[in-house]
Write an enzyme that holds these catalytic residues in place. Structure first.
Site, PDB file in Angstrom:
ATOM      1  N   VAL A 101      95.712 109.679  59.816  1.00 30.47           N
ATOM      2  CA  VAL A 101      95.957 111.224  59.531  1.00 30.47           C
ATOM      3  C   VAL A 101      97.429 111.070  58.943  1.00 30.47           C
ATOM      4  CG1 VAL A 101      96.362 113.548  60.417  1.00 30.47           C
ATOM      5  CG2 VAL A 101      94.552 112.143  61.402  1.00 30.47           C
ATOM      6  N   CYS A 102      97.784 111.777  57.930  1.00 30.16           N
ATOM      7  CA  CYS A 102      99.041 111.940  57.366  1.00 30.16           C
ATOM      8  C   CYS A 102      99.597 110.374  56.851  1.00 30.16           C
ATOM      9  CB  CYS A 102      99.983 112.559  58.452  1.00 30.16           C
ATOM     10  SG  CYS A 102     101.446 113.364  57.645  1.00 30.16           S
ATOM     11  N   ALA A 103     100.933 110.351  57.264  1.00 26.98           N
ATOM     12  CA  ALA A 103     101.672 109.021  56.843  1.00 26.98           C
ATOM     13  C   ALA A 103     100.894 107.698  57.749  1.00 26.98           C
ATOM     14  CB  ALA A 103     103.158 109.085  56.827  1.00 26.98           C
ATOM     15  N   GLY A 104     100.057 108.219  58.526  1.00 28.05           N
ATOM     16  CA  GLY A 104      99.504 107.145  59.567  1.00 28.05           C
ATOM     17  C   GLY A 104      98.833 105.826  58.517  1.00 28.05           C
ATOM     18  N   SER A 121      97.134 110.657  51.873  1.00 25.64           N
ATOM     19  CA  SER A 121      98.292 110.470  52.942  1.00 25.64           C
ATOM     20  C   SER A 121      98.996 111.863  52.876  1.00 25.64           C
ATOM     21  CB  SER A 121      99.379 109.477  52.560  1.00 25.64           C
ATOM     22  OG  SER A 121     100.183 109.258  53.638  1.00 25.64           O
TER      23      SER A 121
END
Length: 241
Positions: A101-104, A121
């Protein structure tokens, strides 16, 4: 039983993980684990909210689903964590779905799991995916490529988890879960993506993000991750010749 491993590292963005948790915990036979090096409290990027890691990596060798969150100030530090990266590579051999999730997705990229794949991202980090050999996708909220699924920024983790729920337990179960959490977004403003936002709104959002992420430590960690990714790609290219 469906074992779900939610990676809970210091400095994570809470909603990246809690959104998917609220969905995935309602899968039939769900065994949900918040995993980290050791069991205990983990502080989110706000510096105030705390979560608890319930299991270690060593205790969770074969989860069915993995979720890796982003973190505004520490995600690039975690992209240097050899134990985390090795665990991701190992469990990915057995997972049904390895997700971020997101910048993961930066962490998945650093683990070498995005090479040659489409991925997304947070909008601010999107183009950095190229450094890991991925094809950035900026116009899809959830992107799946084989057994890798990546979500856009923060709130998109709920969409990702509902998508996974439908794959694991069927569309009807996923719809019921959506109703349980009453996920029916009707935001007061239509500025949830850069495509819908004015240049002024984008600038203000960028400034808010920079307040936490533009620090010497964060910039140094980012440079080291991208430099290592460039070296890895160059070495791989030479081996293919």
């Amino acid at each position: 039983m469906t074992q779900v491993a939610l990676v809970a590292y210091p400095g994570l963005t809470a909603l990246d993980l809690i959104g998917p948790y609220e969905v995935l915990r309602m899968l039939p036979g769900a065994d949900v684990r918040f995993v980290w090096h050791e069991v205990g409290p983990v502080t989110a990027d706000s510096g105030v909210l705390m979560l608890g890691a319930t299991h270690t990596f060593a205790e969770t060798p074969r989860p069915a689903i993995v979720v890796v969150p982003g973190g505004s100030t520490t995600v690039m530090n975690q992209a240097h964590d050899d134990v985390l990266l090795d665990w991701l590579r190992s469990v990915h051999q057995h997972t049904s779905w390895t997700t971020s999730v997101c910048a993961g997705s930066m962490i998945l990229g650093a683990a070498g799991l995005l090479q040659g794949r489409r991925a997304t991202s947070h909008w601010q980090a999107l183009q950095a995916l190229r450094a890991f050999g991925a094809t950035p996708v900026g116009d899809e909220r959830v992107v799946h490529d084989g057994d890798i699924v990546t979500a856009a920024g923060v709130s998109a983790g709920i969409d990702l988890a509902l998508w996974i729920a439908a794959k694991v337990a069927g569309e009807q179960r996923a719809k019921a879960i959506q109703l349980v959490i009453e996920y029916d977004p009707q935001p007061p403003f239509d500025s949830g993506s850069t495509a819908k936002s004015s240049t002024t709104t984008v600038a203000r959002a960028t400034a808010l993000l920079a307040r936490d992420s533009v620090t010497p430590a964060h910039l140094s960690a980012t440079a080291r991750v991208l430099w290592q990714a460039a070296i890895d790609r160059a070495r791989m290219g030479r081996r293919r010749k």
